[in-house]
Design a protein around this motif. Structure first.
Motif, PDB file in Angstrom:
ATOM      1  N   PRO A  78       0.821  -1.217   0.000  1.00  0.00           N
ATOM      2  CA  PRO A  78       0.000   0.000   0.000  1.00  0.00           C
ATOM      3  C   PRO A  78       0.855   1.269   0.000  1.00  0.00           C
ATOM      4  N   ILE A  79       0.299   2.337  -0.604  1.00  0.00           N
ATOM      5  CA  ILE A  79       0.961   3.642  -0.658  1.00  0.00           C
ATOM      6  C   ILE A  79       0.590   4.451   0.594  1.00  0.00           C
ATOM      7  N   ASN A  80       1.568   5.189   1.113  1.00  0.00           N
ATOM      8  CA  ASN A  80       1.352   6.108   2.233  1.00  0.00           C
ATOM      9  C   ASN A  80       0.671   5.440   3.423  1.00  0.00           C
TER      10      ASN A  80
ATOM     11  N   ARG B 202      -2.155   3.794   3.511  1.00  0.00           N
ATOM     12  CA  ARG B 202      -3.213   2.865   3.116  1.00  0.00           C
ATOM     13  C   ARG B 202      -2.982   1.476   3.686  1.00  0.00           C
TER      14      ARG B 202
ATOM     15  N   ALA C   8     -16.059   2.337   4.028  1.00  0.00           N
ATOM     16  CA  ALA C   8     -14.626   2.584   3.900  1.00  0.00           C
ATOM     17  C   ALA C   8     -14.044   1.749   2.773  1.00  0.00           C
ATOM     18  N   GLY C   9     -13.070   2.323   2.040  1.00  0.00           N
ATOM     19  CA  GLY C   9     -12.244   1.564   1.141  1.00  0.00           C
ATOM     20  C   GLY C   9     -12.790   1.322  -0.248  1.00  0.00           C
TER      21      GLY C   9
ATOM     22  N   LEU D 238     -10.251  -5.026   0.575  1.00  0.00           N
ATOM     23  CA  LEU D 238     -10.565  -3.597   0.609  1.00  0.00           C
ATOM     24  C   LEU D 238      -9.272  -2.825   0.838  1.00  0.00           C
ATOM     25  N   ILE D 239      -9.081  -1.733   0.085  1.00  0.00           N
ATOM     26  CA  ILE D 239      -7.946  -0.842   0.316  1.00  0.00           C
ATOM     27  C   ILE D 239      -8.488   0.449   0.920  1.00  0.00           C
TER      28      ILE D 239
ATOM     29  N   ARG E 122      -7.650   3.923   3.973  1.00  0.00           N
ATOM     30  CA  ARG E 122      -6.672   4.631   4.786  1.00  0.00           C
ATOM     31  C   ARG E 122      -6.738   4.113   6.224  1.00  0.00           C
ATOM     32  N   GLU E 123      -5.604   4.128   6.931  1.00  0.00           N
ATOM     33  CA  GLU E 123      -5.582   3.615   8.303  1.00  0.00           C
ATOM     34  C   GLU E 123      -6.633   4.310   9.167  1.00  0.00           C
ATOM     35  N   ASP E 124      -6.847   5.587   8.954  1.00  0.00           N
ATOM     36  CA  ASP E 124      -7.769   6.331   9.804  1.00  0.00           C
ATOM     37  C   ASP E 124      -9.227   5.918   9.581  1.00  0.00           C
ATOM     38  N   ASP E 125      -9.489   5.131   8.520  1.00  0.00           N
ATOM     39  CA  ASP E 125     -10.832   4.574   8.329  1.00  0.00           C
ATOM     40  C   ASP E 125     -11.072   3.377   9.251  1.00  0.00           C
ATOM     41  N   ILE E 126      -9.991   2.877   9.866  1.00  0.00           N
ATOM     42  CA  ILE E 126     -10.118   1.767  10.822  1.00  0.00           C
ATOM     43  C   ILE E 126     -10.500   2.338  12.179  1.00  0.00           C
TER      44      ILE E 126
ATOM     45  N   ILE F  46      -7.956   3.040  17.310  1.00  0.00           N
ATOM     46  CA  ILE F  46      -6.913   3.605  16.448  1.00  0.00           C
ATOM     47  C   ILE F  46      -6.823   5.119  16.685  1.00  0.00           C
ATOM     48  N   ASN F  47      -5.590   5.622  16.661  1.00  0.00           N
ATOM     49  CA  ASN F  47      -5.328   7.062  16.755  1.00  0.00           C
ATOM     50  C   ASN F  47      -6.026   7.709  17.954  1.00  0.00           C
TER      51      ASN F  47
ATOM     52  N   ARG G  50      -9.203   7.667  18.739  1.00  0.00           N
ATOM     53  CA  ARG G  50     -10.556   7.148  18.973  1.00  0.00           C
ATOM     54  C   ARG G  50     -10.713   6.623  20.388  1.00  0.00           C
TER      55      ARG G  50
ATOM     56  N   LYS H 262     -19.167  -0.385  -5.910  1.00  0.00           N
ATOM     57  CA  LYS H 262     -18.054   0.446  -5.450  1.00  0.00           C
ATOM     58  C   LYS H 262     -17.171   0.870  -6.623  1.00  0.00           C
TER      59      LYS H 262
ATOM     60  N   ASN I  59       6.994   7.516  -2.887  1.00  0.00           N
ATOM     61  CA  ASN I  59       7.051   6.094  -2.543  1.00  0.00           C
ATOM     62  C   ASN I  59       7.040   5.174  -3.753  1.00  0.00           C
TER      63      ASN I  59
ATOM     64  N   ILE J 220      -2.662   6.859  -6.122  1.00  0.00           N
ATOM     65  CA  ILE J 220      -2.284   5.452  -6.271  1.00  0.00           C
ATOM     66  C   ILE J 220      -2.620   4.723  -4.975  1.00  0.00           C
ATOM     67  N   LEU J 221      -3.187   3.505  -5.111  1.00  0.00           N
ATOM     68  CA  LEU J 221      -3.640   2.753  -3.931  1.00  0.00           C
ATOM     69  C   LEU J 221      -2.575   1.783  -3.434  1.00  0.00           C
ATOM     70  N   VAL J 222      -2.111   0.900  -4.312  1.00  0.00           N
ATOM     71  CA  VAL J 222      -1.095  -0.099  -3.932  1.00  0.00           C
ATOM     72  C   VAL J 222      -0.137  -0.333  -5.095  1.00  0.00           C
ATOM     73  N   ILE J 223       1.075  -0.795  -4.733  1.00  0.00           N
ATOM     74  CA  ILE J 223       2.030  -1.313  -5.703  1.00  0.00           C
ATOM     75  C   ILE J 223       1.875  -2.824  -5.708  1.00  0.00           C
TER      76      ILE J 223
END
Lengths: 90, 90, 90, 90, 90, 90, 90
Positions: free
Chosen positions: A4-6, A8, A65-66, A77-78, A80-84, B5-6, B8, E31, E52, E84-87
């Motif tokens: 995942p990028i950044n 994600r 999310a995702g 599902l892809i 962002r971490e903050d969606d968890i 998370i974070n 929350r 989706k 990245n 971009i989502l994933v590599i």
């Protein structure tokens, strides 16, 4: 493998009828219902912030999310971490 | 166990008819009415900011704050710490 | 006792017919009219910024600021410090 | 006395027919017309930024800036410093 | 050659009927469906943040990400790295 | 004299029929047309950022930038520095 | 001469029928089509960030980027650097 990028995270959603040992039951209300899944890949973080979830964590996340993808016959599902919302343990 | 998370927080809402020693009564007005509950789990904070609430705190939060989940037969709300208004003591 | 979170402040609104020594009168115009009250509890601040108001300060705040709660038979408003306009003295 | 919070400023608007030595005349166009007034109280600043206006400054500000209050029989406007456009001198 | 500005990335989209070794299949749901492509040029980053993705990476990105251009007879997409989502690897 | 607040600039608009030596002509298209004027006063900057324009600069700015005022019989515009597009020289 | 403010760039758009050596062809799709032009002036940057484009660069930019002006009989566009997508070389 998916990297995942950044900030994600790739999550494998749990089957709808599956139950955890803790017995998660989503109540039938008008509020948005969180979903459960297992983290399978985690990005390096964004803007120098570390990630809090790890591969193997069982997590709850918002219903919308995702983005869905399918990889080698499995749906993921892809997001962002903050969606968890929370990591479940036990 | 739930690990938020974070920033929350997991809150166990108080029953609608329950009263604290301080006797919180939500007035019947057109304004948004805060709700009361007990903090049961607190995340590590977000972007290096510490958390102000602790496990066991009785708090008021906005009526529409958080997402509902059920864990081992009990209903909870997962919200961001900033959705909490005050900690009640005494 | 109420301990506000972050930059929140608990204010006890003044009765509608009460007058300060300074004789605050809110003019009857189309503009939003500020309200007067006394600060009864102050949060620790947010993101490391100090708070400017103190317990006991008489303040003016926007008409639609805050959320109403009732605590031990008294009505209060919980708002962010930045919703307060001025501290009145004298 | 009024002590503004953060970057707020209390302004005493000039009477509509009053003229400065410089002879400010607001042209009759479709654009928003600035108003003139005198600064009577200045907050400590916000997020560590200093204030640029001082008590006694004659300033122009946007027509819809601020909230009206009346204090000891005089009308004032409470606005943020950034709602002020220019300080007039001479 | 194309040199992207800031955090932009040039991606050569994969043909619609092409399959990776991993067998990516986009499920048919409501989706937003991610797309696959190969990174052909990467900007220097924005505001001092490193990039990245690298030239040659096979990536998934949102269906509506980027702007289309054609260069020497080939179609490309120019998007921000965060689109971009994933590599994908292997 | 007018002393602009923060990053504000006072501009004296050029007469509609005036031409610079460089012969600026605004084309007749659907796009927003910039206007030309001379900077007559410059604020100290905002949040510690220096100002790029100086008193006496001839500048182009967006058609809808700024607020009109009249000072000692002359019309001016008060705008933020970032509403200025370019400084013209020669 | 035009000196752009902050992160602004002056671009001389290429004639619609002109072709680069690389043979840029904009495909006929529903997506926004980038345009090509040559950078003729570059601002000093904004908030201490350096600029990535230089005078003489041939660039692609979004179709709706910038404001049109005419200077000494030639049409130009003034846009922010981040409205530029890529620098073309060769």
């Amino acid at each position: 493998m998916m990297k995942p990028i950044n900030d994600r995270v790739v999550v494998k959603p749990a089957p709808a009828d599956e139950k955890t040992k803790g017995g998660i039951i989503i109540p039938d209300t008008a509020k948005e219902k969180p979903q459960r899944g297992e983290v399978v890949a985690v990005g390096p973080g964004k803007d120098g912030n570390d990630m809090n979830v790890s591969k193997g964590d069982v997590v709850l996340y918002g219903k919308y999310a995702g983005q869905e993808i399918s990889w080698e016959g499995t749906d993921y599902l892809i997001m962002r971490e903050d969606d968890i919302l929370v990591i479940l343990e036990g």
